[in-house]
Design a protein around this motif. Sequence first.
Motif, mmCIF file in Angstrom:
data_model
loop_
_atom_site.group_PDB
_atom_site.id
_atom_site.type_symbol
_atom_site.label_atom_id
_atom_site.label_comp_id
_atom_site.label_asym_id
_atom_site.label_seq_id
_atom_site.Cartn_x
_atom_site.Cartn_y
_atom_site.Cartn_z
ATOM 1 N N LEU A 1 0.814 -1.215 0.000
ATOM 2 C CA LEU A 1 0.000 0.000 0.000
ATOM 3 C C LEU A 1 0.849 1.267 0.000
ATOM 4 O O LEU A 1 0.377 2.324 -0.395
ATOM 5 N N GLY A 2 2.084 1.167 0.410
ATOM 6 C CA GLY A 2 2.978 2.318 0.377
ATOM 7 C C GLY A 2 3.291 2.774 -1.042
ATOM 8 O O GLY A 2 3.635 3.926 -1.263
ATOM 9 N N HIS A 3 3.165 1.876 -1.999
ATOM 10 C CA HIS A 3 3.426 2.211 -3.399
ATOM 11 C C HIS A 3 2.154 2.500 -4.191
ATOM 12 O O HIS A 3 2.217 2.835 -5.370
ATOM 13 N N LEU A 4 1.008 2.351 -3.556
ATOM 14 C CA LEU A 4 -0.267 2.474 -4.255
ATOM 15 C C LEU A 4 -0.481 3.831 -4.900
ATOM 16 O O LEU A 4 -0.831 3.935 -6.076
ATOM 17 N N TRP A 5 -0.294 4.901 -4.146
ATOM 18 C CA TRP A 5 -0.682 6.217 -4.653
ATOM 19 C C TRP A 5 0.228 6.689 -5.780
ATOM 20 O O TRP A 5 -0.235 7.286 -6.743
ATOM 21 N N SER A 6 1.505 6.392 -5.710
ATOM 22 C CA SER A 6 2.387 6.768 -6.819
ATOM 23 C C SER A 6 2.056 5.945 -8.062
ATOM 24 O O SER A 6 2.097 6.454 -9.188
ATOM 25 N N ALA A 7 1.691 4.682 -7.875
ATOM 26 C CA ALA A 7 1.289 3.847 -9.013
ATOM 27 C C ALA A 7 -0.002 4.381 -9.629
ATOM 28 O O ALA A 7 -0.142 4.426 -10.862
ATOM 29 N N ALA A 8 -0.937 4.803 -8.777
ATOM 30 C CA ALA A 8 -2.201 5.354 -9.271
ATOM 31 C C ALA A 8 -1.951 6.638 -10.070
ATOM 32 O O ALA A 8 -2.522 6.829 -11.147
ATOM 33 N N GLU A 9 -1.084 7.496 -9.553
ATOM 34 C CA GLU A 9 -0.760 8.738 -10.271
ATOM 35 C C GLU A 9 -0.121 8.438 -11.621
ATOM 36 O O GLU A 9 -0.438 9.073 -12.623
ATOM 37 N N GLY A 10 0.767 7.459 -11.654
ATOM 38 C CA GLY A 10 1.392 7.087 -12.912
ATOM 39 C C GLY A 10 0.386 6.533 -13.911
ATOM 40 O O GLY A 10 0.469 6.786 -15.108
ATOM 41 N N MET A 11 -0.588 5.798 -13.400
ATOM 42 C CA MET A 11 -1.580 5.183 -14.270
ATOM 43 C C MET A 11 -2.534 6.207 -14.868
ATOM 44 O O MET A 11 -2.881 6.121 -16.043
ATOM 45 N N ILE A 12 -2.947 7.199 -14.067
ATOM 46 C CA ILE A 12 -3.917 8.176 -14.589
ATOM 47 C C ILE A 12 -3.251 9.432 -15.142
ATOM 48 O O ILE A 12 -3.916 10.252 -15.776
#
Length: 110
Positions: free
Chosen positions: A78-89
């Motif tokens: 979960l620590g990597h979730l938000w950066s991954a989400a930003e990269g995806m959108i």
Amino acid sequence: MCSLCGILGGNEHWTDAVARPGVFTRNHERADRRRERARRVSAANTILSAFALQLSDWQGSSFLLSSRTGKTEVVEDLGHLWSAAEGMIGRGCDPLDEAIIARMERERHG
């Protein structure tokens, strides 16, 4: 990250409930830890829905982050979730955005 690295990584994130000596958790049983993980996925999905994204548990070791168009990425913890989400959108994804929190509160209180 490739899917194999997601499985072999094995590093626990501080949000993960683990059962080993010296680690405090009230989730000693495997089923309890799985339920807690499912609760975290559900909470994340409440926020991610505002960005047209969805998170799912993958084998209890990683997560899959998916868009409505089928784009999918393995997220280690979960620590990597938000950066991954930003990269995806392709834009910022702030889980503490006031509008998202207000929407969650409205849904919670009906």
